[in-house]
Write a protein that holds these residues in place. Structure first.
Motif, PDB file in Angstrom:
ATOM      1  N   THR A  51       0.815  -1.197  -0.030  1.00 51.20           N
ATOM      2  CA  THR A  51       0.127   0.026  -0.163  1.00 51.20           C
ATOM      3  C   THR A  51       0.788   1.281  -0.088  1.00 51.20           C
ATOM      4  N   ASN A  52       0.390   2.332  -0.258  1.00 48.92           N
ATOM      5  CA  ASN A  52       0.839   3.609  -0.458  1.00 48.92           C
ATOM      6  C   ASN A  52       0.119   4.451   0.654  1.00 48.92           C
ATOM      7  N   VAL A  53       0.822   5.203   1.561  1.00 49.26           N
ATOM      8  CA  VAL A  53      -0.023   6.057   2.692  1.00 49.26           C
ATOM      9  C   VAL A  53       0.772   7.265   2.610  1.00 49.26           C
ATOM     10  N   ARG A  54      -0.062   8.281   2.987  1.00 51.33           N
ATOM     11  CA  ARG A  54       0.621   9.855   2.996  1.00 51.33           C
ATOM     12  C   ARG A  54       0.367   9.912   4.565  1.00 51.33           C
ATOM     13  N   PHE A  55       1.657  10.245   5.254  1.00 51.71           N
ATOM     14  CA  PHE A  55       1.562  10.624   6.539  1.00 51.71           C
ATOM     15  C   PHE A  55       2.150  12.162   6.710  1.00 51.71           C
ATOM     16  N   ARG A  56       1.317  13.023   7.615  1.00 53.92           N
ATOM     17  CA  ARG A  56       1.593  14.417   7.856  1.00 53.92           C
ATOM     18  C   ARG A  56       2.504  14.398   9.319  1.00 53.92           C
ATOM     19  N   SER A  57       3.350  15.531   9.297  1.00 49.50           N
ATOM     20  CA  SER A  57       4.121  15.438  10.686  1.00 49.50           C
ATOM     21  C   SER A  57       3.353  15.388  12.006  1.00 49.50           C
ATOM     22  N   ALA A  58       1.907  15.682  11.806  1.00 50.84           N
ATOM     23  CA  ALA A  58       0.957  15.526  12.892  1.00 50.84           C
ATOM     24  C   ALA A  58       0.515  14.157  13.374  1.00 50.84           C
ATOM     25  N   ASP A  59       0.630  13.362  12.028  1.00 50.50           N
ATOM     26  CA  ASP A  59       0.398  11.893  12.341  1.00 50.50           C
ATOM     27  C   ASP A  59       1.382  11.158  13.075  1.00 50.50           C
ATOM     28  N   THR A  60       1.080  10.256  13.953  1.00 48.12           N
ATOM     29  CA  THR A  60       2.153   9.448  14.642  1.00 48.12           C
ATOM     30  C   THR A  60       1.742   8.080  14.258  1.00 48.12           C
ATOM     31  N   VAL A  61       2.678   7.201  14.352  1.00 50.74           N
ATOM     32  CA  VAL A  61       2.700   5.617  14.031  1.00 50.74           C
ATOM     33  C   VAL A  61       3.534   5.003  15.241  1.00 50.74           C
ATOM     34  N   GLU A  62       3.182   3.725  15.536  1.00 51.61           N
ATOM     35  CA  GLU A  62       3.898   3.068  16.366  1.00 51.61           C
ATOM     36  C   GLU A  62       4.917   2.341  15.611  1.00 51.61           C
ATOM     37  N   LYS A  63       6.140   2.585  15.959  1.00 51.59           N
ATOM     38  CA  LYS A  63       7.145   1.662  15.303  1.00 51.59           C
ATOM     39  C   LYS A  63       7.502   0.678  16.055  1.00 51.59           C
ATOM     40  N   VAL A  64       7.469  -0.648  15.490  1.00 46.91           N
ATOM     41  CA  VAL A  64       7.473  -2.033  16.096  1.00 46.91           C
ATOM     42  C   VAL A  64       9.023  -2.417  16.279  1.00 46.91           C
ATOM     43  N   ARG A  65       9.385  -3.083  17.221  1.00 48.08           N
ATOM     44  CA  ARG A  65      10.823  -3.635  17.393  1.00 48.08           C
ATOM     45  C   ARG A  65      10.307  -5.086  17.547  1.00 48.08           C
ATOM     46  N   LEU A  66      10.955  -5.751  16.164  1.00 43.63           N
ATOM     47  CA  LEU A  66      11.025  -7.189  16.237  1.00 43.63           C
ATOM     48  C   LEU A  66      12.276  -7.892  16.735  1.00 43.63           C
ATOM     49  N   ASP A  67      11.730  -8.963  17.505  1.00 43.97           N
ATOM     50  CA  ASP A  67      12.746  -9.870  17.951  1.00 43.97           C
ATOM     51  C   ASP A  67      13.182 -10.812  16.906  1.00 43.97           C
ATOM     52  N   THR A  68      14.792 -11.003  16.815  1.00 40.88           N
ATOM     53  CA  THR A  68      15.481 -11.647  16.038  1.00 40.88           C
ATOM     54  C   THR A  68      16.170 -12.995  16.524  1.00 40.88           C
ATOM     55  N   LYS A  69      16.216 -13.962  15.682  1.00 45.77           N
ATOM     56  CA  LYS A  69      16.822 -15.227  16.433  1.00 45.77           C
ATOM     57  C   LYS A  69      17.504 -15.751  15.292  1.00 45.77           C
ATOM     58  N   ASP A  70      18.492 -16.533  15.434  1.00 43.51           N
ATOM     59  CA  ASP A  70      19.070 -17.318  14.355  1.00 43.51           C
ATOM     60  C   ASP A  70      18.737 -18.653  14.303  1.00 43.51           C
ATOM     61  N   TYR A  71      18.413 -19.154  13.046  1.00 42.33           N
ATOM     62  CA  TYR A  71      18.024 -20.409  12.937  1.00 42.33           C
ATOM     63  C   TYR A  71      18.853 -21.086  11.657  1.00 42.33           C
ATOM     64  N   GLN A  72      18.997 -22.477  11.689  1.00 38.59           N
ATOM     65  CA  GLN A  72      19.631 -22.921  10.611  1.00 38.59           C
ATOM     66  C   GLN A  72      18.589 -23.881   9.695  1.00 38.59           C
ATOM     67  N   PHE A  73      18.732 -23.682   8.504  1.00 36.93           N
ATOM     68  CA  PHE A  73      17.712 -24.206   7.541  1.00 36.93           C
ATOM     69  C   PHE A  73      18.178 -25.771   7.358  1.00 36.93           C
ATOM     70  N   LEU A  74      17.297 -26.683   7.633  1.00 35.92           N
ATOM     71  CA  LEU A  74      17.426 -27.963   7.448  1.00 35.92           C
ATOM     72  C   LEU A  74      17.018 -28.691   6.038  1.00 35.92           C
ATOM     73  N   TYR A  75      15.835 -28.561   5.815  1.00 33.22           N
ATOM     74  CA  TYR A  75      15.318 -29.029   4.394  1.00 33.22           C
ATOM     75  C   TYR A  75      13.906 -28.745   3.968  1.00 33.22           C
ATOM     76  N   GLU A  76      13.629 -28.931   2.708  1.00 29.29           N
ATOM     77  CA  GLU A  76      12.463 -28.268   2.530  1.00 29.29           C
ATOM     78  C   GLU A  76      11.335 -29.445   2.495  1.00 29.29           C
ATOM     79  N   ASP A  77      10.201 -29.346   3.026  1.00 34.90           N
ATOM     80  CA  ASP A  77       8.892 -30.487   3.061  1.00 34.90           C
ATOM     81  C   ASP A  77       7.814 -29.827   2.549  1.00 34.90           C
ATOM     82  N   GLY A  78       7.829 -30.224   1.038  1.00 33.75           N
ATOM     83  CA  GLY A  78       6.364 -29.868   0.169  1.00 33.75           C
ATOM     84  C   GLY A  78       6.533 -28.323   0.129  1.00 33.75           C
ATOM     85  N   GLU A  79       5.503 -27.834   0.768  1.00 32.59           N
ATOM     86  CA  GLU A  79       5.197 -26.334   0.630  1.00 32.59           C
ATOM     87  C   GLU A  79       5.838 -25.519   1.846  1.00 32.59           C
ATOM     88  N   HIS A  80       6.671 -26.310   2.756  1.00 29.58           N
ATOM     89  CA  HIS A  80       7.250 -25.825   3.991  1.00 29.58           C
ATOM     90  C   HIS A  80       8.785 -25.838   4.105  1.00 29.58           C
TER      91      HIS A  80
END
Length: 187
Positions: A51-80
């Motif tokens: 989507t495209n959205v216009r934000f003015r200086s008076a508008d405020t949005v919540e900035k989300v902090r995502l947690d990150t974690k390292d994983y190792q790729f094992l294999y593909e199982d069909g669609e997953h």
């Protein structure tokens, strides 16, 4: 954390209309009449909508902090795709389309970073660059110099990229995963 609409930057994750969105592009616009605004192009991390959205200086949005974690790729199982938590050895199944265009660059045993929101994985980050082998490269056109255009080549994962004329089939190169472009020869 609340931020002003004009402080939004590419790469920010924001909460908007009940969804989690990743900012792709921004454009600051100051029309001759009226107040300035930020034109923001963003993608929903839960369902993939854009989507495209216009934000003015008076508008405020919540900035989300995502947690990150390292994983190792094992294999593909069909669609997953199956990943394993390196600390707990717990396995997690994710839809293969979560990786988008970067999917062909996922290699067995590769360590990736999962971005989690409220304990739920919403995106997978591959390393910025990987090593791949050229399996097919077009011949150099006679009269073509090293400083001129690149030629098409196919990587061992089936992705087509452009490489310099001196790169031949069998050469190992470094590829930028997200730009899908040649970086250099592998050492």
């Amino acid at each position: 954390m609340k931020i002003s609409g004009v402080d939004i930057r590419p790469g920010n994750i924001i909460e908007y209309e009940g969804g989690i969105w990743k900012v792709a592009k921004i454009q600051h616009t100051q029309p001759g009449k009226g107040g300035a605004y930020m034109q923001v192009e963003m993608k929903n991390l839960q369902d993939g909508r854009k989507t495209n959205v216009r934000f003015r200086s008076a508008d405020t949005v919540e900035k989300v902090r995502l947690d990150t974690k390292d994983y190792q790729f094992l294999y593909e199982d069909g669609e997953h795709l199956v990943f394993m938590d390196s600390d707990t050895f717990e396995q997690i199944f994710l839809p293969s389309d979560l990786l988008g265009d970067a999917r062909p660059f996922l290699q067995d045993g590769m360590t990736v970073t999962l971005e989690l929101w409220e304990e739920k994985p919403i995106s997978v980050q591959l390393p910025e660059q990987i090593e791949a082998e050229i399996v097919e490269a077009d011949a150099v056109v006679k009269g073509q110099t090293a400083s001129s255009s690149y030629k098409p080549a196919v990587l061992d994962n089936g992705v087509r990229i452009m490489v310099p004329p001196h790169i031949e089939s069998g050469t190992r190169i470094i590829v930028d995963v997200y730009e899908q472009s040649y970086v250099g020869k592998a050492g």
